[in-house]
Scaffold this motif. Structure first.
Motif, PDB file in Angstrom:
ATOM      1  N   VAL A 296      53.521  41.676  39.304  1.00 26.33           N
ATOM      2  CA  VAL A 296      52.775  42.770  39.928  1.00 26.33           C
ATOM      3  C   VAL A 296      52.064  42.202  41.146  1.00 26.33           C
ATOM      4  CG1 VAL A 296      50.892  44.425  39.680  1.00 26.33           C
ATOM      5  CG2 VAL A 296      52.457  44.033  37.769  1.00 26.33           C
ATOM      6  N   ALA A 297      52.410  42.678  42.318  1.00 27.77           N
ATOM      7  CA  ALA A 297      51.824  42.186  43.565  1.00 27.77           C
ATOM      8  C   ALA A 297      51.875  40.661  43.623  1.00 27.77           C
ATOM      9  CB  ALA A 297      50.390  42.685  43.714  1.00 27.77           C
ATOM     10  N   GLY A 298      53.001  40.106  43.214  1.00 26.84           N
ATOM     11  CA  GLY A 298      53.197  38.672  43.254  1.00 26.84           C
ATOM     12  C   GLY A 298      52.657  37.916  42.062  1.00 26.84           C
ATOM     13  N   THR A 299      51.903  38.575  41.191  1.00 25.50           N
ATOM     14  CA  THR A 299      51.330  37.934  40.015  1.00 25.50           C
ATOM     15  C   THR A 299      52.324  37.969  38.864  1.00 25.50           C
ATOM     16  OG1 THR A 299      49.145  38.709  40.679  1.00 25.50           O
ATOM     17  CG2 THR A 299      49.406  37.970  38.394  1.00 25.50           C
ATOM     18  N   ARG A 300      52.566  36.816  38.243  1.00 29.29           N
ATOM     19  CA  ARG A 300      53.454  36.762  37.086  1.00 29.29           C
ATOM     20  C   ARG A 300      52.643  37.032  35.818  1.00 29.29           C
ATOM     21  NH1 ARG A 300      54.699  32.837  40.526  1.00 29.29           N
ATOM     22  NH2 ARG A 300      53.566  31.218  39.391  1.00 29.29           N
ATOM     23  N   ILE A 301      53.133  37.974  35.014  1.00 32.47           N
ATOM     24  CA  ILE A 301      52.426  38.426  33.815  1.00 32.47           C
ATOM     25  C   ILE A 301      53.247  38.043  32.593  1.00 32.47           C
ATOM     26  CG2 ILE A 301      51.490  40.415  32.590  1.00 32.47           C
ATOM     27  CD1 ILE A 301      51.253  41.815  35.289  1.00 32.47           C
ATOM     28  N   ALA A 302      52.589  37.390  31.623  1.00 35.44           N
ATOM     29  CA  ALA A 302      53.283  36.912  30.428  1.00 35.44           C
ATOM     30  C   ALA A 302      53.521  38.041  29.442  1.00 35.44           C
ATOM     31  CB  ALA A 302      52.470  35.807  29.764  1.00 35.44           C
ATOM     32  N   ALA A 303      54.550  37.870  28.595  1.00 34.64           N
ATOM     33  CA  ALA A 303      54.850  38.839  27.541  1.00 34.64           C
ATOM     34  C   ALA A 303      53.649  38.996  26.611  1.00 34.64           C
ATOM     35  CB  ALA A 303      56.078  38.382  26.757  1.00 34.64           C
ATOM     36  N   GLY A 304      53.415  40.232  26.162  1.00 36.68           N
ATOM     37  CA  GLY A 304      52.304  40.527  25.267  1.00 36.68           C
ATOM     38  C   GLY A 304      51.038  40.971  25.975  1.00 36.68           C
ATOM     39  N   SER A 305      50.975  40.795  27.293  1.00 41.60           N
ATOM     40  CA  SER A 305      49.823  41.258  28.064  1.00 41.60           C
ATOM     41  C   SER A 305      49.807  42.791  28.105  1.00 41.60           C
ATOM     42  CB  SER A 305      49.886  40.712  29.488  1.00 41.60           C
ATOM     43  OG  SER A 305      49.905  39.290  29.495  1.00 41.60           O
ATOM     44  N   THR A 306      48.627  43.376  28.293  1.00 47.75           N
ATOM     45  CA  THR A 306      48.494  44.833  28.338  1.00 47.75           C
ATOM     46  C   THR A 306      47.723  45.244  29.585  1.00 47.75           C
ATOM     47  OG1 THR A 306      46.440  44.832  27.052  1.00 47.75           O
ATOM     48  CG2 THR A 306      48.517  45.023  25.830  1.00 47.75           C
ATOM     49  N   ALA A 307      47.956  46.485  30.020  1.00 50.68           N
ATOM     50  CA  ALA A 307      47.237  47.044  31.167  1.00 50.68           C
ATOM     51  C   ALA A 307      47.261  48.555  31.079  1.00 50.68           C
ATOM     52  CB  ALA A 307      47.858  46.585  32.485  1.00 50.68           C
ATOM     53  N   GLY A 308      46.306  49.192  31.725  1.00 47.75           N
ATOM     54  CA  GLY A 308      46.266  50.646  31.774  1.00 47.75           C
ATOM     55  C   GLY A 308      45.604  51.118  33.047  1.00 47.75           C
ATOM     56  N   VAL A 309      45.991  52.294  33.512  1.00 46.82           N
ATOM     57  CA  VAL A 309      45.389  52.884  34.703  1.00 46.82           C
ATOM     58  C   VAL A 309      45.269  54.383  34.498  1.00 46.82           C
ATOM     59  CG1 VAL A 309      47.615  53.126  35.871  1.00 46.82           C
ATOM     60  CG2 VAL A 309      45.514  53.080  37.216  1.00 46.82           C
ATOM     61  N   THR A 310      44.156  54.932  34.954  1.00 47.03           N
ATOM     62  CA  THR A 310      43.939  56.375  34.934  1.00 47.03           C
ATOM     63  C   THR A 310      43.664  56.830  36.360  1.00 47.03           C
ATOM     64  OG1 THR A 310      43.018  56.332  32.697  1.00 47.03           O
ATOM     65  CG2 THR A 310      42.519  58.266  34.055  1.00 47.03           C
ATOM     66  N   LEU A 311      44.462  57.775  36.846  1.00 48.08           N
ATOM     67  CA  LEU A 311      44.302  58.337  38.182  1.00 48.08           C
ATOM     68  C   LEU A 311      43.941  59.801  38.050  1.00 48.08           C
ATOM     69  CD1 LEU A 311      47.520  56.786  39.754  1.00 48.08           C
ATOM     70  CD2 LEU A 311      45.200  55.902  39.905  1.00 48.08           C
ATOM     71  N   GLU A 312      42.796  60.163  38.637  1.00 46.00           N
ATOM     72  CA  GLU A 312      42.317  61.545  38.543  1.00 46.00           C
ATOM     73  C   GLU A 312      41.741  61.939  39.890  1.00 46.00           C
ATOM     74  OE1 GLU A 312      39.956  64.377  35.378  1.00 46.00           O
ATOM     75  OE2 GLU A 312      39.750  62.203  35.267  1.00 46.00           O
ATOM     76  N   GLY A 313      42.516  62.705  40.657  1.00 43.71           N
ATOM     77  CA  GLY A 313      42.107  63.012  42.008  1.00 43.71           C
ATOM     78  C   GLY A 313      42.018  61.736  42.823  1.00 43.71           C
ATOM     79  N   ALA A 314      40.885  61.543  43.510  1.00 37.73           N
ATOM     80  CA  ALA A 314      40.686  60.335  44.311  1.00 37.73           C
ATOM     81  C   ALA A 314      40.118  59.189  43.499  1.00 37.73           C
ATOM     82  CB  ALA A 314      39.750  60.642  45.479  1.00 37.73           C
ATOM     83  N   ASP A 315      39.807  59.423  42.218  1.00 33.90           N
ATOM     84  CA  ASP A 315      39.190  58.400  41.381  1.00 33.90           C
ATOM     85  C   ASP A 315      40.263  57.638  40.617  1.00 33.90           C
ATOM     86  OD1 ASP A 315      37.104  56.958  40.284  1.00 33.90           O
ATOM     87  OD2 ASP A 315      37.000  58.237  38.513  1.00 33.90           O
ATOM     88  N   SER A 316      40.023  56.348  40.407  1.00 29.08           N
ATOM     89  CA  SER A 316      40.943  55.529  39.619  1.00 29.08           C
ATOM     90  C   SER A 316      40.147  54.598  38.732  1.00 29.08           C
ATOM     91  CB  SER A 316      41.865  54.724  40.539  1.00 29.08           C
ATOM     92  OG  SER A 316      41.119  53.836  41.343  1.00 29.08           O
TER      93      SER A 316
END
Length: 322
Positions: free
Chosen positions: A61-81
């Motif tokens: 992600v954006a050049g970053t290598r992420i190991a298996a088992g890692s987690t992430a989440g994003v919420t986008l609501e209008g202009a807010d994130s």
């Protein structure tokens, strides 16, 4: 048109956010994501909302290598994130993440970095004024602010342009000028630290009034503004523009210094700082403080007063002083 709601889950392979429909309002970051996903939201209305949770297989992600088992989440609501992450990463460049995910507070040269380790973070917002982030983790063999971090444990909270940082570990090759000091402080610094610090109005730089800290720092051979330091140790607290120096010892080629006591840099406190210093090259110290000094000198003094008027009383011995 009526909004379209969706609730999707499955496995993504080689997902590149640059190819996601712009209606989803996802930042066009370069990614190669392999993960199990769950996406809930709606499109086609002014109040559209998207929630995405991921559990990674090996990804970038954006050049970053992420190991298996890692987690992430994003919420986008209008202009807010808002966002969360709990990941083992290598090659994380905060500047690139800030640029590709449209976080101007990070997308500056001073945050060019190569971070490796475990990071857990939650936050929302994108500008220094509305950014609200907490993070903790351990860094290993990383580079940031022009220096290297062999190992460091940290806790960080940023809100309303104020950062609170706790850090314990080792560092090397840092340039004090990049870290926020004046260009005259340019050098290379390394050692160990145990710091609990708060920086207010960080987007405007570091000033005597914007920092509060409790720190124990030991320096290995370093240079600051042309001064060569063989070793140094600081045990101090700084708050309300006042330093309570429990111990300061500096040993170097051009300067040796011992100090303890209180130094008031505000207009209400009172200093009581005992200092013993000697230098075989006042010219080098003059460069650091932008003053035309020359010769050799030895000082034993007590500093009193405050920002309005600091006074020093004691003894001065010198040779070829200019």
């Amino acid at each position: 048109n009526s909004p379209v709601a969706y609730d999707l889950h499955g496995d993504a392979r080689h997902l590149d956010l640059r190819q996601v429909p712009r209606d989803l309002q996802v930042p066009p970051a370069a990614t190669d994501v392999n993960a199990a996903y769950h996406a809930v939201g709606s499109i086609g209305s002014a109040s559209s909302r998207t929630v995405v949770d991921l559990r990674f297989e090996p990804s970038t992600v954006a050049g970053t290598r992420i190991a298996a088992g890692s987690t992430a989440g994003v919420t986008l609501e209008g202009a807010d994130s808002s966002y969360t992450a709990d990941a083992n990463v290598t090659g994380l460049n905060l500047q690139r993440v800030g640029s590709e995910f449209q976080v101007p507070a990070l997308a500056t040269d001073r945050y060019a970095s190569a971070i490796n380790g475990h990071v857990a973070a939650t936050g929302h917002g994108t500008t220094p004024q509305d950014l609200d982030v907490t993070a903790h983790g351990t860094l290993t063999d990383s580079a940031i602010l022009g220096g290297q971090i062999p190992q460091l444990d940290f806790d960080v909270a940023m809100a309303r342009d104020t950062a609170h940082v706790k850090a314990t570990g080792s560092f090397s090759g840092f340039d004090p000028a990049i870290a926020g000091a004046t260009p005259a402080m340019k050098g290379t610094v390394g050692g160990t630290l145990d710091v609990d610090a708060t920086l207010a109005h960080g987007s405007s730089g570091v000033t005597a009034d914007s920092v509060q800290a409790d720190a124990t720092v030991t320096l290995q051979p370093s240079t600051i503004g042309g001064l060569q330091i063989t070793s140094a140790h600081l045990d101090a607290t700084y708050h309300d523009s006042t330093g309570d120096i429990r111990a300061l010892d500096v040993v170097g080629r051009d300067v040796n210094l011992k100090a303890s006591g209180t130094l008031a840099l505000n207009e209400t406190g009172q200093s009581n700082l005992k200092v013993h210093a000697d230098s075989t090259s006042l010219a080098e110290i003059g460069k650091l403080i932008d003053a035309p000094l020359d010769g050799i000198g030895q000082v034993g003094a007590t500093i009193t007063g405050n920002k309005r008027e600091l006074q020093a009383a004691g003894t001065l011995n010198g040779g070829d002083l200019k």
